[in-house]
Design an enzyme around this catalytic site. Structure first.
Site, short mmCIF file in Angstrom:
data_model
loop_
_atom_site.label_atom_id
_atom_site.label_comp_id
_atom_site.label_asym_id
_atom_site.label_seq_id
_atom_site.Cartn_x
_atom_site.Cartn_y
_atom_site.Cartn_z
N ARG A 180 -12.04 31.19 12.02
CA ARG A 180 -12.65 30.18 12.91
C ARG A 180 -13.61 29.26 12.15
NH1 ARG A 180 -16.96 30.83 17.49
NH2 ARG A 180 -16.43 29.14 18.92
N HIS A 195 -13.97 25.20 12.40
CA HIS A 195 -15.20 24.50 12.77
C HIS A 195 -15.72 23.62 11.64
CE1 HIS A 195 -16.48 26.86 16.60
NE2 HIS A 195 -15.19 26.61 16.58
N ASP A 196 -15.35 23.94 10.42
CA ASP A 196 -15.68 23.06 9.30
C ASP A 196 -14.81 21.80 9.35
OD1 ASP A 196 -16.70 22.03 6.93
OD2 ASP A 196 -15.21 23.09 5.71
N VAL A 210 -15.28 18.75 11.79
CA VAL A 210 -16.52 17.99 11.73
C VAL A 210 -16.66 17.37 10.33
CG1 VAL A 210 -19.02 18.10 12.07
CG2 VAL A 210 -17.53 19.64 13.36
N GLY A 224 -14.46 16.49 8.37
CA GLY A 224 -13.44 17.00 7.45
C GLY A 224 -13.83 18.34 6.85
N SER A 228 -19.54 21.44 5.66
CA SER A 228 -20.74 20.99 6.38
C SER A 228 -21.23 22.08 7.33
CB SER A 228 -20.46 19.69 7.15
OG SER A 228 -19.42 19.86 8.08
N ASN A 272 -21.18 26.65 18.08
CA ASN A 272 -21.54 27.58 17.01
C ASN A 272 -22.68 28.53 17.34
OD1 ASN A 272 -19.57 26.59 15.26
ND2 ASN A 272 -20.96 25.10 14.31
N HIS A 277 -6.08 32.71 18.44
CA HIS A 277 -6.73 33.54 19.46
C HIS A 277 -5.94 34.82 19.72
CE1 HIS A 277 -9.07 29.77 21.06
NE2 HIS A 277 -9.48 30.17 19.87
N THR A 278 -5.04 35.16 18.85
CA THR A 278 -4.41 36.48 18.85
C THR A 278 -5.33 37.52 18.22
OG1 THR A 278 -2.48 37.76 18.11
CG2 THR A 278 -3.22 36.03 16.63
N ASP A 294 -7.15 38.51 22.72
CA ASP A 294 -5.80 39.04 22.99
C ASP A 294 -5.95 40.50 23.37
OD1 ASP A 294 -3.30 40.20 22.93
OD2 ASP A 294 -3.00 39.88 20.77
N THR A 352 -2.94 43.27 21.72
CA THR A 352 -3.11 43.77 20.34
C THR A 352 -4.28 43.01 19.72
OG1 THR A 352 -1.45 42.13 19.66
CG2 THR A 352 -0.67 44.38 19.95
C1 HEM Z 1 -7.62 24.46 20.86
C2 HEM Z 1 -8.91 24.40 21.05
C3 HEM Z 1 -9.81 25.57 20.85
C4 HEM Z 1 -10.79 25.97 21.70
C5 HEM Z 1 -11.18 25.31 23.00
C6 HEM Z 1 -11.38 27.14 21.13
C7 HEM Z 1 -12.44 27.82 21.69
C8 HEM Z 1 -12.89 29.06 21.28
C9 HEM Z 1 -13.91 29.82 21.95
C10 HEM Z 1 -14.68 29.37 23.17
C11 HEM Z 1 -14.03 30.99 21.29
C12 HEM Z 1 -14.99 32.12 21.64
C13 HEM Z 1 -16.35 31.82 21.08
C14 HEM Z 1 -17.43 32.68 21.66
O1 HEM Z 1 -17.44 32.89 22.87
O2 HEM Z 1 -18.32 33.12 20.90
C15 HEM Z 1 -13.10 30.97 20.20
C16 HEM Z 1 -12.93 31.99 19.29
C17 HEM Z 1 -12.09 31.92 18.22
N1 HEM Z 1 -11.37 30.82 17.81
FE1 HEM Z 1 -11.01 29.17 18.91
N2 HEM Z 1 -10.76 27.46 19.97
C18 HEM Z 1 -9.79 26.52 19.74
C19 HEM Z 1 -8.99 26.44 18.62
C20 HEM Z 1 -9.05 27.29 17.55
C21 HEM Z 1 -8.43 27.06 16.28
C22 HEM Z 1 -7.65 25.81 15.91
C23 HEM Z 1 -8.71 28.15 15.51
C24 HEM Z 1 -8.32 28.43 14.08
C25 HEM Z 1 -7.43 27.77 13.39
C26 HEM Z 1 -9.49 29.06 16.31
C27 HEM Z 1 -9.90 30.30 15.92
C28 HEM Z 1 -10.69 31.14 16.69
C29 HEM Z 1 -10.93 32.54 16.36
C30 HEM Z 1 -10.29 33.30 15.23
C31 HEM Z 1 -11.84 33.02 17.31
C32 HEM Z 1 -12.49 34.41 17.36
C33 HEM Z 1 -13.73 34.37 16.48
C34 HEM Z 1 -14.51 35.67 16.37
O3 HEM Z 1 -14.14 36.69 16.94
O4 HEM Z 1 -15.55 35.64 15.67
N3 HEM Z 1 -9.71 28.49 17.52
N4 HEM Z 1 -12.43 29.78 20.20
#
Ligand code: HEM
Ligand SMILES: *[C@@H]1O[C@H](CO)[C@@H](O)[C@H](O)[C@H]1NC(C)=O
Ligand SMILES: *[C@@H]1O[C@H](CO)[C@@H](O)[C@H](O)[C@H]1NC(C)=O
Ligand SMILES: *[C@@H]1O[C@H](CO)[C@@H](O)[C@H](O)[C@H]1NC(C)=O
Length: 331
Positions: free
Chosen positions: A68, A72-73, A76, A78, A82, A102, A201-202, A249, A252
């Site tokens: 993630r 997030h890098d 913002v 590119g 940052s 963040n 988000h798997t 998820d 799994t």
């Molecule tokens: C499509 C739009 C996206 C939205 C709206 C979104 C939103 C979120 C939110 C709200 C969380 C939970 C954060 C929290 O409650 O602390 C999350 C977690 C996560 N996101 Fe996304 N996300 C998106 C796309 C992505 C992309 C593109 C990636 C990676 C390429 C990604 C990877 C992850 C991962 C791996 C987590 C789990 C992080 C952890 O457990 O520390 N997400 N995301």
């Protein structure tokens, strides 16, 4: 005479070809390639991989958190590290770490610090923090059971951060489908990238605050399986518990697989932004079905889309710098 001239020209050509990587390293206008550190720091990929592996073994969620961070890098300014800058420092940075997406959420900064320290010992001021994020995202995906890919490198690190960019460019979990798609398109990513990259988000967790609106008062305009909603309500009370965690998820939770898409087809997406991919857009619904049915197809597209995301506006050539520590620009 003619013969030796031919020889001379041939030798010059060979010498030029050998030097090309050096030239392109200097004059490079946005071009990343996997062999960038082959001469300057051949140990780089091994160092990153072993430190990521050590930390994921200690804390399996770290794979998700590092994946993630790269996202997030890149969204913002590119992929320029940052996101790693702390408040203050030589140019009085306002850190992105305090942004809505963040704050109390982004994690893994200590792991990046550990990797950077090891790289500074092995090859001082050579490997950028932005490249560490890109490599760590790939290694994390592989460690969680997902696909691998070659990571183009050669990014340099930013001289600033953008709190506003972090708040505005990163999609929010309650954004509409059109808003999320627009935020992707503004970064050069399309609807296929959106569906594939959401498959991240798997793995990983979300705080109740990121999806609670869907559980009470029927605020979201997306559907949710009622039994599933009941389970989520058990950990996310209507008031309080905003920082409680749920898996993204639930089938799994630790494995990088295609269960995310199967969940969506059963209305068991945790975030609204997940579930709307299987709501009323024909193209995203089709892609969700395809990835749910064919994990290999998901893996291939995920790898492609990660490279594409990693190419968002990198700093190359003389732009930016190679930071000595990822939390601060060089003094
Ligand atoms: C499509 C739009 C996206 C939205 C709206 C979104 C939103 C979120 C939110 C709200 C969380 C939970 C954060 C929290 O409650 O602390 C999350 C977690 C996560 N996101 Fe996304 N996300 C998106 C796309 C992505 C992309 C593109 C990636 C990676 C390429 C990604 C990877 C992850 C991962 C791996 C987590 C789990 C992080 C952890 O457990 O520390 N997400 N995301
Ligand atoms: C981040 O969250 C903490 C704890 O909830 C809060 O005290 C702080 O003000 C937040 N930081 C920013 C920059 O909003
Ligand atoms: C999305 O959630 C944020 C934070 O909870 C809230 O302030 C905002 O009003 C919500 N937006 C929509 C469109 O529901
Ligand atoms: C969630 O948070 C609330 C309030 O902080 C707490 O009472 C509750 O036990 C937590 N639930 C779970 C399942 O962790």
């Amino acid at each position: 005479m003619a013969h030796s001239l031919t020889m001379t020209i041939t030798i010059m050509c060979i010498a030029l070809m050998a030097l090309t990587p050096v030239f392109s390293k200097i004059t490079n206008g946005g071009y990343l390639y996997p062999q960038f550190y082959d001469q300057s720091c051949p140990q780089a990929t091994n160092i990153v991989r072993s430190i990521v592996a050590k930390n994921v073994a200690k804390d399996p969620r770290m794979a998700a958190s590092l994946l993630r961070l790269h996202f997030h890098d890149c969204f913002v300014k590119g992929c320029d590290a940052s996101v790693l800058l702390d408040n203050g420092g030589p140019r009085n940075v306002v850190s992105e770490k305090g942004s809505v997406p963040n704050n109390n959420s982004a994690r893994g900064f200590e792991v990046i610090d550990e990797i950077k320290a090891a790289l500074e010992t092995a090859c001082p001021q050579t490997v950028s923090c932005a490249d560490i994020l890109a490599l760590a995202a790939r290694d994390s995906t592989v460690l969680a059971g997902g696909p691998s890919w070659e990571v183009p490198v050669g990014r340099r690190d930013s001289l600033g951060a953008s709190l506003r960019g972090s708040n505005n460019n990163i999609p929010a979990p309650n954004n509409t489908f059109q808003t999320i798609l627009t935020k992707f398109k503004l970064r050069g990513l399309d609807i296929v990238d959106l569906v594939a990259l959401s498959g991240s988000h798997t793995i990983g967790n979300a705080r109740c605050t990121s999806f609670k609106q869907r559980l009470y008062g029927n605020k979201g305009n997306d559907q949710i399986n009622q039994l599933f909603a009941q389970k989520l309500r058990a950990m996310c009370p209507q008031s309080g518990g905003d920082q409680n965690l749920s898996f993204l998820d639930n089938m799994t939770p630790m494995k990088f697989d295609n269960a995310y898409y199967k969940n969506l087809m059963e209305s068991k997406g945790v975030l609204s932004s997940d579930q709307i991919l299987f709501k009323d857009n024909q193209e995203t619904m089709q892609l969700v079905k395809e990835y749910a049915a064919n994990e290999e197809m998901f893996f291939q597209q995920f790898a492609k889309s990660m490279v594409k995301m990693g190419n968002i506006s990198p700093l190359t050539g003389f732009r930016g710098e190679i930071r000595k520590t990822c939390r601060s620009i060089n003094g």
